[in-house]
Write an enzyme that holds these catalytic residues in place. Structure first.
Site, PDB file in Angstrom:
ATOM      1  N   HIS A  10      68.056 -29.898  31.599  1.00 50.24           N
ATOM      2  CA  HIS A  10      66.819 -30.489  31.086  1.00 50.24           C
ATOM      3  C   HIS A  10      66.915 -30.621  29.567  1.00 50.24           C
ATOM      4  O   HIS A  10      66.873 -29.621  28.848  1.00 50.24           O
ATOM      5  CB  HIS A  10      65.689 -29.519  31.466  1.00 50.24           C
ATOM      6  N   SER A  58      60.211 -34.903  29.239  1.00 50.15           N
ATOM      7  CA  SER A  58      59.509 -33.814  29.902  1.00 50.15           C
ATOM      8  C   SER A  58      57.996 -34.060  29.929  1.00 50.15           C
ATOM      9  O   SER A  58      57.580 -35.124  30.354  1.00 50.15           O
ATOM     10  CB  SER A  58      59.884 -32.512  29.182  1.00 50.15           C
ATOM     11  N   LYS A 114      55.986 -37.643  30.885  1.00 44.59           N
ATOM     12  CA  LYS A 114      54.791 -37.932  31.697  1.00 44.59           C
ATOM     13  C   LYS A 114      53.853 -38.775  30.819  1.00 44.59           C
ATOM     14  O   LYS A 114      53.245 -39.754  31.259  1.00 44.59           O
ATOM     15  CB  LYS A 114      54.071 -36.628  32.098  1.00 44.59           C
ATOM     16  N   TRP A 173      64.050 -28.407  38.576  1.00 39.65           N
ATOM     17  CA  TRP A 173      62.589 -28.218  38.441  1.00 39.65           C
ATOM     18  C   TRP A 173      61.868 -29.573  38.400  1.00 39.65           C
ATOM     19  O   TRP A 173      60.769 -29.729  38.895  1.00 39.65           O
ATOM     20  CB  TRP A 173      62.348 -27.420  37.147  1.00 39.65           C
TER      21      TRP A 173
END
Ligand code: GCU
Length: 418
Positions: free
Chosen positions: A398, A257, A261, A348
């Site tokens: 997720h 998540s 990044k 998302w």
């Protein structure tokens, strides 16, 4: 190889839609052309491995200028002092050694202390290691009560396991489902984890706390929190390179998540990371920004103004003006191996946008006689693909699951073979 352009027809989509009206309709994705991977900014083609190394630094700089911010000069390679604070020689019923190491800033009284937890297989020197941040403290990764409870600032959780921003005993082992330590050790790997808030607590305080207390408030072209967290991963690697139980040349950087990044930005900047893994990293990570599917650049910059640099929000309403897109972040790992993972229900984070990024970022590997993702179509659920660019979309939401780790371990075994 020339980078293909992706053109997707637009029916209707307004970039000015209220931030909470996320688009989940492929038909409403705006038309866009991706910036080139295999051409210099001058328009000249990238034809050789030597060209790629130059193009790589061009793209790296563009990401620093337009998205993540530059690392301040004073922070680059800034040494930390490492001290072992605890060794548990019989961890996992004697199968592993656990070490806690504090990484601190000499001569800075108010600087944070970064606590690294390292677990390596017993009787094996120079193990390949997965290095990653956790969201809630090292003591949440495994329930063993000997692991030091984090004393750092924590976000409260719904279950009340964090009181007054401090972790409590109740939170021990609560992230263990995301960290299959037994499996990792049994497969001959080590695991190194750090609580990301040790570097920079994850809230917008105008850059006062965390490592900003040492390096000062960032200038507008300098790093946001993702930049500081990435820097922390490199400092952890500095330490791992000195530890005999670890093979510093086989450290895979992993993140989920927002921390996915971060692992991508860390892997892009620091080529010592031999392998890079992004798990469900989404917007600002593996997902193409121009698709504006699920979380958008505008939404992320509004909800998390401290993650990126001050320039990134200027593209909120004009993504076609953004000089980079996230497939180029994937390309920055070339010729090293990189793995991108999505989850079907994690809309998302735009699973298809993550796949397209891995595919469109794959071109530079060919210059090194290697195959990147090697497929055109998004694979079926739970069917991993790829050679030097690995990809899967698993069923479920997720999260980080055993399925994800099975793929990372296989991928690392494949690429870490002597
Ligand atoms: C939010 C955010 C995402 C991020 C995620 C996480 O959902 O919008 O960009 O990846 O938090 O880090 O958990």
């Amino acid at each position: 190889m020339k980078c293909r352009q992706v053109l997707i027809p637009i029916l209707f989509f307004s970039m000015n839609a209220p931030a909470d009206e996320a688009n989940y309709d492929e038909a409403k994705i705006p038309e866009f052309t991706l910036p080139e991977v295999m051409r210099f900014e001058s328009g000249e083609p990238v034809l050789t491995p030597g060209d790629w190394l130059k193009r790589r630094s061009e793209i790296l700089d563009l990401f620093a200028v337009h998205v993540f911010g530059h690392t301040p000069e004073s922070a680059k390679g800034h040494p930390l002092m490492a001290s072992e604070t605890q060794v548990i020689p019989d961890f996992l019923e004697g199968k592993a050694i656990l070490k806690e190491v504090s990484l601190s800033f000499p001569k800075h009284d108010h600087a944070p202390v970064i606590n690294l937890l390292l677990i390596t297989p017993k009787g094996k020197s120079a193990a390949p290691v997965f290095l990653g941040f956790n969201f809630r403290g090292n003591h949440t990764v495994h329930a063993d009560p000997r692991i030091t409870l984090s004393g750092s600032w924590m976000r409260p959780d719904k279950e009340g396991r964090v009181v007054d921003h401090r972790a409590t005993e109740k939170s021990r082992g609560t992230s263990a489902n995301r960290w299959p330590v037994d499996k990792i050790i049994a497969q001959g790997f080590g695991l190194a984890v750090i609580y990301y808030g040790d570097i920079d607590p994850d809230f917008d305080d105008g850059f006062e706390n965390g490592v900003h207390s040492v390096f000062g408030k960032p200038r507008e072209d300098e790093w946001g929190s993702i930049g500081t967290w990435s820097w922390g991963l490199s400092r952890a690697l500095d330490y791992l390179e000195t530890d005999d139980s670890v093979d510093g040349e086989r450290v895979a950087v992993f993140g989920h998540s927002r921390l996915g990044k971060t692992s991508l930005w860390a892997g892009a900047q620091d080529e010592r990371f031999a392998l890079v893994i992004s798990n469900n990293s989404g917007c600002g990570g593996a997902a193409l920004s121009r698709r504006a599917y699920g979380e958008t650049v505008k939404r992320i910059n509004t909800s998390f103004p401290h993650w990126f640099n001050d320039r990134f929000p200027s593209y909120n309403d004009d993504l076609n003006a953004l000089p980079v897109d996230q497939h180029q972040l994937i390309a920055l790992m070339a010729p090293r191996p990189v793995y991108v993972a999505s989850a079907v229900e994690d809309r998302w984070a735009d699973p298809r946008g993550e796949f397209l990024s891995a595919r469109e970022g794959s071109a530079p590997w060919a210059l090194f006689g290697k195959v990147g993702i090697g497929v055109e179509e998004m694979p079926e659920t739970n069917k991993p693909v790829g050679d030097h660019v690995g990809y899967h979309v698993r069923s479920g939401k997720h999260d980080v699951t055993d399925y994800d780790w099975d793929q990372y371990i296989d991928f690392a075994k494949r690429h870490f073979q002597p």
